[in-house]
Design an enzyme around this catalytic site. Structure first.
Site, PDB file in Angstrom:
ATOM      1  N   GLY A  36      -0.669  -4.936  -3.899  1.00  0.00           N
ATOM      2  CA  GLY A  36      -1.655  -3.855  -3.906  1.00  0.00           C
ATOM      3  C   GLY A  36      -3.063  -4.395  -3.740  1.00  0.00           C
ATOM      4  O   GLY A  36      -3.853  -3.881  -2.939  1.00  0.00           O
ATOM      5  N   HIS A  37      -3.395  -5.450  -4.500  1.00  0.00           N
ATOM      6  CA  HIS A  37      -4.699  -6.091  -4.332  1.00  0.00           C
ATOM      7  C   HIS A  37      -4.853  -6.625  -2.909  1.00  0.00           C
ATOM      8  O   HIS A  37      -5.925  -6.502  -2.294  1.00  0.00           O
ATOM      9  CB  HIS A  37      -4.846  -7.264  -5.308  1.00  0.00           C
ATOM     10  CG  HIS A  37      -4.868  -6.886  -6.745  1.00  0.00           C
ATOM     11  ND1 HIS A  37      -3.851  -7.213  -7.611  1.00  0.00           N
ATOM     12  CD2 HIS A  37      -5.784  -6.201  -7.490  1.00  0.00           C
ATOM     13  CE1 HIS A  37      -4.138  -6.763  -8.825  1.00  0.00           C
ATOM     14  NE2 HIS A  37      -5.306  -6.139  -8.781  1.00  0.00           N
ATOM     15  N   LYS A 152      -4.557   4.446  -6.804  1.00  0.00           N
ATOM     16  CA  LYS A 152      -3.704   4.622  -7.983  1.00  0.00           C
ATOM     17  C   LYS A 152      -4.544   5.039  -9.189  1.00  0.00           C
ATOM     18  O   LYS A 152      -4.147   5.912  -9.956  1.00  0.00           O
ATOM     19  CB  LYS A 152      -2.952   3.330  -8.307  1.00  0.00           C
ATOM     20  CG  LYS A 152      -2.127   3.412  -9.594  1.00  0.00           C
ATOM     21  CD  LYS A 152      -1.333   2.143  -9.836  1.00  0.00           C
ATOM     22  CE  LYS A 152      -2.193   1.007 -10.317  1.00  0.00           C
ATOM     23  NZ  LYS A 152      -2.598   1.159 -11.746  1.00  0.00           N
TER      24      LYS A 152
END
Length: 283
Positions: A36-37, A152
């Site tokens: 995700g990063h 998110k």
């Protein structure tokens, strides 16, 4: 990739890039990097000439009794990933660099009244004040053209955008779609807290939020009933829910029947792991 621990040296590099008319993208993280990063970095890399990533486990966004001391720190692996992803500069500040007077005394903080005590803010005292303060400090140091954040943390993304707008910070805030595991679980550094028994259930939070979003798209406006049913489902699966709520995307206010752009937000604990997620709705 160049690494910096202190503000003056990083500012000097940024000034050099500015002299070369380079655009700068910034990705703030607390480390323990996952895909995700890395998707945030990829987006920054695609849109900007230079990319800066920070790794800083920010003490002011942890409430009493939370996992500040236990938060996973994997700096060597993180550095390897960032080099592989083509990051130009890594900022690794110490607490004293960002909080010169320390964090145990009254210090200057950024706060958005109202929303900072709703949703996640109602369950994590002072969390968003800490987030907004550290992001503000990092933007003052890096002066990036673009700031990349994951969707998110929808409430966090909204509040950072509000801070940037109201404090007249000249940066464009880019929300990047949530990166998910194959079963739909949103990637998070805290997912590693999940036990073998809990991991298969963890994606249920997102599935339940998506079920609400389908009902909303079909014209169901009984928000309270949808929220309460979701809370019951989570409890039956072994979660300890903090909240499930339907809000308006544009201002995070509670939804009304006539609203078209909505977001379903939820947070719940599964074992020792606190999970958050959301599902956006356009109807």
């Amino acid at each position: 990739m160049q690494s910096f621990e202190h503000v003056p040296a990083l500012r000097a590099l940024v000034a050099e890039w500015r002299g070369q008319n380079k655009t700068i993208g910034f990705v703030p993280t607390m480390g323990s990097l996952h895909n995700g990063h890395r998707s945030l970095v990829a987006n920054a890399r695609a849109r900007c000439d230079r990319v800066v990533v920070s790794i800083f486990v920010n003490p002011t966004q942890f409430s009493a009794g939370e996992d500040f001391e236990d938060y996973p720190r994997t700096i060597d692996a993180d550095k390897l990933a960032l080099v592989e992803d083509g990051v130009d500069a890594l900022f690794l500040p110490k607490v004293k660099d960002l909080y010169p007077r320390g964090v145990d005394i009254a210090t200057t903080m950024v706060s958005i009244s109202g929303l900072n005590s709703e949703l996640c803010g109602a369950h994590r005292d002072g969390h968003f004040d800490g987030v907004l303060t550290v992001v503000n400090k990092l933007l003052n140091i890096i002066t990036s053209d673009m700031l990349f954040l994951g969707q998110k943390d929808f409430q966090q993304l909204y509040m950072v955008r509000q801070m940037v707008s109201e404090l007249l910070i000249p940066v464009e805030v880019i929300g990047v779609p949530t990166y998910r595991e194959a079963d739909g679980l949103a990637m998070s550094s805290r997912n590693q807290y999940l036990t073998e028994a809990d991991r298969p259930k963890a994606s249920s939070l997102y599935n339940i939020l998506c079920n609400i979003s389908e009902s909303l798209n079909q014209g169901n406006n009984d928000f309270s009933a949808l929220e309460n049913a979701a809370l019951s489902k989570l409890q039956n699966l072994g979660f300890v829910p903090d909240y499930v709520e339907v809000r308006r995307q544009q201002d995070m206010a509670k939804a009304k029947a006539e609203d078209k752009e909505l977001v379903v937000l939820g947070a719940a604990k599964l074992g020792k792991t606190r999970l958050i997620d959301n599902a956006e709705v356009s109807r």
